[in-house]
Write an enzyme that holds these catalytic residues in place. Structure first.
Site, PDB file in Angstrom:
ATOM      1  N   CYS A  23      58.021  47.113  33.614  1.00 48.40           N
ATOM      2  CA  CYS A  23      58.316  46.223  32.488  1.00 48.40           C
ATOM      3  C   CYS A  23      57.818  44.808  32.726  1.00 48.40           C
ATOM      4  CB  CYS A  23      59.812  46.233  32.188  1.00 48.40           C
ATOM      5  SG  CYS A  23      60.351  47.755  31.382  1.00 48.40           S
TER       6      CYS A  23
ATOM      7  N   ASP B 257      69.795  47.201  26.628  1.00 41.69           N
ATOM      8  CA  ASP B 257      69.482  47.407  28.039  1.00 41.69           C
ATOM      9  C   ASP B 257      68.636  46.242  28.539  1.00 41.69           C
ATOM     10  OD1 ASP B 257      67.211  48.207  26.657  1.00 41.69           O
ATOM     11  OD2 ASP B 257      66.849  49.993  27.854  1.00 41.69           O
TER      12      ASP B 257
END
Length: 355
Positions: free
Chosen positions: A23, A233
């Site tokens: 990410c 999240d």
């Protein structure tokens, strides 16, 4: 520290093929905001319960009075060199968005982009096998997908899930006086930075794999609790970035106590040694002006607050009387490290970090 051993099927380091991993590949929040500023225009059917308006984790489309479809996609370049583990991490991360909306995943499609003339077919097969094994653990099939020849290796999933329309949990539903609970410790980006430099210990590598391949299954049960008002999240924008999204979506101020934030073992010392991703700095440049850091915070706090989390934990905003039930859900699902990290307050949207 001893360099992490390579998988024998990968004679070349997977991470060497990509300019960023996991990410940490996300476009910086400020740039993304500029790109998407005009993308909300167009046809929006009344059945679309959740779109892009609050940067939520997935889209939600109401099918009928008892079912809504959750649709999401996530993919990135290698965060580790082991192809099987890369596949597991990417799949776990993609499925997480369904859990973060309170839904149950039902099906996935694979997205596979690989430099087929540079990576052995066996290595690519291991990436796909890793993703398949995670989907099997989540109880869903990979029912199709798409493949292309690419300069950099990229793997991920399109994931679909179902949820009752009344149980959708957005990132924008927080209420004043809520308690914030974080399901996983921070520091994934720090560990990945050390791995990239071949300076990650075996224990650190095991931490990295264990946390990034733990499915965020508590999201299903958390959405059944009336006291849970919002879910998201924590991924590429770090705890600070995703807490800000939660605060902005609800028009509230989020307050986090730094001493309560769970961290992976050793990451504070690693940050002090310079193991920080470029994405951490880009994150802070994008939203740091909206974060009020208390005087006396350790020098490492800013980097860890903005540290990009690949397959990070759920951030829950719940009523104070529901905290015990929320923590029990986490414990029951194997997330014993979940902790209360802050609260929400009425006020201008933003994030305050206290000692």
């Amino acid at each position: 520290m001893n360099p992490t051993p390579m998988n024998p099927l990968a004679p070349l380091r997977l991470t060497s093929f990509s300019h960023g991993g996991g990410c940490g590949c996300k476009i910086a929040p400020g740039v993304l905001s500029e790109i998407l500023k005009n993308s909300g225009a167009g046809f929006i059917p009344p059945e679309l319960m959740v779109g892009i308006e609050t940067a939520d984790d997935a889209a939600v489309y109401k099918l009928n009075d008892s079912q809504a479809l959750i649709a999401t996609t996530d993919f990135f370049m290698p965060i580790v060199d082991d192809p099987y583990e890369f596949g597991r991490i990417a799949a776990t991360n993609a499925i997480s968005d369904v859990y973060a909306m309170g839904g149950k995943p039902i099906m996935a499609l694979a997205l596979v982009a690989m430099p087929v003339n540079q990576l052995p077919i066996e290595v690519i097969g291991e990436i796909v096998r890793g993703g398949q094994d995670v989907c099997r653990a989540a109880g869903i099939p990979i029912a199709g997908g798409h493949t292309i020849d690419s300069v950099e290796p990229i793997y991920g999933l399109v994931v679909m899930g179902l949820v009752h329309p009344d149980r959708v949990r957005r990132n924008a539903g927080a209420q004043p006086g809520d308690v914030l609970v974080l399901g996983k410790p921070l520091g994934v980006g720090v560990l990945s930075a050390a791995l990239k430099k071949e300076q990650l210990s075996e224990a650190g590598y095991r931490q990295l794999i264990d946390t990034t391949t733990q499915l965020n299954t508590p999201g299903i049960a958390l959405a059944q609790l009336d006291g849970v008002h919002a879910l998201t999240d924590v991924t590429g924008f770090g705890l600070a970035g995703h807490a800000l999204e939660l605060a902005r979506g609800a028009g509230l101020k989020a307050v986090v106590g730094w001493s309560s934030v769970p961290l992976l073992d050793g990451v504070e010392a690693m940050v002090a040694e310079g193991f920080v991703t470029g994405a951490s700095g880009r994150n802070w440049a994008g939203y740091g002006s909206d974060v009020d850091l208390a005087k006396g915070l350790p020098a490492t706090a800013q980097s860890l607050l903005s540290d990009p989390q690949t397959s990070g934990g759920l951030l829950v905003s719940c009523a104070a009387e529901s905290v015990d039930a929320v923590l029990e859900v986490f414990r029951r699902e194997g997330f014993g490290g979940a902790k209360v990290v802050g609260r929400t307050e009425a006020g201008s949207p933003g994030l305050t970090v206290l000692l």
